[in-house]
Design a protein around this motif. Structure first.
Motif, PDB file in Angstrom:
ATOM      1  N   MET A  81       0.847  -1.187   0.000  1.00 45.94           N
ATOM      2  CA  MET A  81       0.000   0.000   0.000  1.00 45.94           C
ATOM      3  C   MET A  81       0.887   1.243   0.000  1.00 45.94           C
ATOM      4  O   MET A  81       1.625   1.496   0.969  1.00 45.94           O
ATOM      5  CB  MET A  81      -0.887   0.035   1.243  1.00 45.94           C
ATOM      6  CG  MET A  81      -1.788  -1.177   1.418  1.00 45.94           C
ATOM      7  SD  MET A  81      -3.191  -1.184   0.254  1.00 45.94           S
ATOM      8  CE  MET A  81      -2.901  -2.740  -0.588  1.00 45.94           C
ATOM      9  N   VAL A  82       0.861   2.005  -1.101  1.00 53.97           N
ATOM     10  CA  VAL A  82       1.665   3.224  -1.225  1.00 53.97           C
ATOM     11  C   VAL A  82       0.706   4.400  -1.380  1.00 53.97           C
ATOM     12  O   VAL A  82       0.028   4.526  -2.408  1.00 53.97           O
ATOM     13  CB  VAL A  82       2.617   3.154  -2.436  1.00 53.97           C
ATOM     14  CG1 VAL A  82       3.559   4.364  -2.431  1.00 53.97           C
ATOM     15  CG2 VAL A  82       3.422   1.864  -2.439  1.00 53.97           C
ATOM     16  N   PHE A  83       0.660   5.259  -0.367  1.00 48.81           N
ATOM     17  CA  PHE A  83      -0.325   6.331  -0.347  1.00 48.81           C
ATOM     18  C   PHE A  83       0.276   7.682  -0.731  1.00 48.81           C
ATOM     19  O   PHE A  83       1.501   7.845  -0.800  1.00 48.81           O
ATOM     20  CB  PHE A  83      -0.981   6.403   1.040  1.00 48.81           C
ATOM     21  CG  PHE A  83      -1.793   5.180   1.369  1.00 48.81           C
ATOM     22  CD1 PHE A  83      -3.006   4.941   0.740  1.00 48.81           C
ATOM     23  CD2 PHE A  83      -1.325   4.246   2.281  1.00 48.81           C
ATOM     24  CE1 PHE A  83      -3.753   3.813   1.022  1.00 48.81           C
ATOM     25  CE2 PHE A  83      -2.060   3.107   2.575  1.00 48.81           C
ATOM     26  CZ  PHE A  83      -3.274   2.885   1.945  1.00 48.81           C
ATOM     27  N   ALA A  84      -0.596   8.652  -0.979  1.00 47.00           N
ATOM     28  CA  ALA A  84      -0.162  10.001  -1.345  1.00 47.00           C
ATOM     29  C   ALA A  84       0.824  10.535  -0.320  1.00 47.00           C
ATOM     30  O   ALA A  84       0.666  10.349   0.885  1.00 47.00           O
ATOM     31  CB  ALA A  84      -1.375  10.927  -1.434  1.00 47.00           C
ATOM     32  N   GLY A  85       1.854  11.220  -0.808  1.00 46.08           N
ATOM     33  CA  GLY A  85       2.874  11.775   0.068  1.00 46.08           C
ATOM     34  C   GLY A  85       4.101  10.906   0.194  1.00 46.08           C
ATOM     35  O   GLY A  85       5.111  11.331   0.758  1.00 46.08           O
TER      36      GLY A  85
END
Length: 208
Positions: A81-85
């Protein structure tokens, strides 16, 4: 947001996505900002606004949110899971189930803008083992090695070998990924030396 295009086999790709980007029939790539040779596998989802470099491998069930950045040749294993930022530099390995965060005080009823998210940086060549969790606001240095299941709550120096919850340094890692012995030598043939708080290569034999 781009309107997705369904091609033969129900492949879902953003208009303008380079044809040299492979998207599995059960994968979704909403971003057209994806480099040549990248592969997006089954049940993986790359959102509009994500930037993904060339030659990446985004495996089954992975999620890359809009506002996340992946460099070239990044391996994104299953369920990552790679999220914004989050910014991931070139040649980084993200093991199965790695999870990044981007909010230190999350509440379901509080909506933050992208500018309010807490950024995280993973430098080139780093390895994050299976099920690593990264608490936002940290920098993981180049060629660092984060052992499986670790919880990263503070910066990790370049070449550091860290494990545990919270992650703590127990040694150093070679550029080839192996842990260095107490004399800072690697079984691959490289030798290293401490320079201040960091590590520099002092003997250069190629890894095999």
């Amino acid at each position: 947001m781009h309107a997705l295009v369904a091609l033969g086999g129900n492949v879902m790709r953003a208009p303008g996505l380079d044809p040299a980007v492979f998207v599995h029939p059960q994968g979704v790539c909403e971003s057209a900002d994806v480099g040549v040779g990248t592969r997006v596998w089954a049940f993986a989802h790359v959102l509009d606004g994500a930037r993904v470099g060339a030659g990446c491998n985004v495996c089954d069930g992975a999620f890359v949110e809009g506002g996340a950045v992946l460099g070239d040749r990044v391996t994104v294993k299953n369920q990552v899971m790679v999220f914004a930022g989050v910014t991931v530099a070139d040649d980084v390995f993200l093991g199965p189930g790695v999870t990044f965060t981007n909010d230190l005080n999350p509440r379901a009823h509080v909506r933050h803008s992208v500018d309010e998210l807490v950024p995280t940086w993973v430098d080139e060549g780093a390895t994050l083992g299976a099920r690593v969790t990264v608490v936002c606001g940290v920098t993981i240095g180049a060629n660092a090695f984060v052992g499986a299941g670790a919880v990263v709550t503070r910066d990790v120096p370049a070449y550091a070998f860290v494990v545990g919850n919270p992650a703590r340094q127990i040694g150093w890692a070679c550029r080839c990924g192996r842990r260095l012995d107490p004399d800072l030598r690697c079984s691959c043939g490289r030798a290293w030396a401490l320079d201040g708080d960091g590590l520099v290569e002092s003997g250069a034999l190629s890894c095999t």
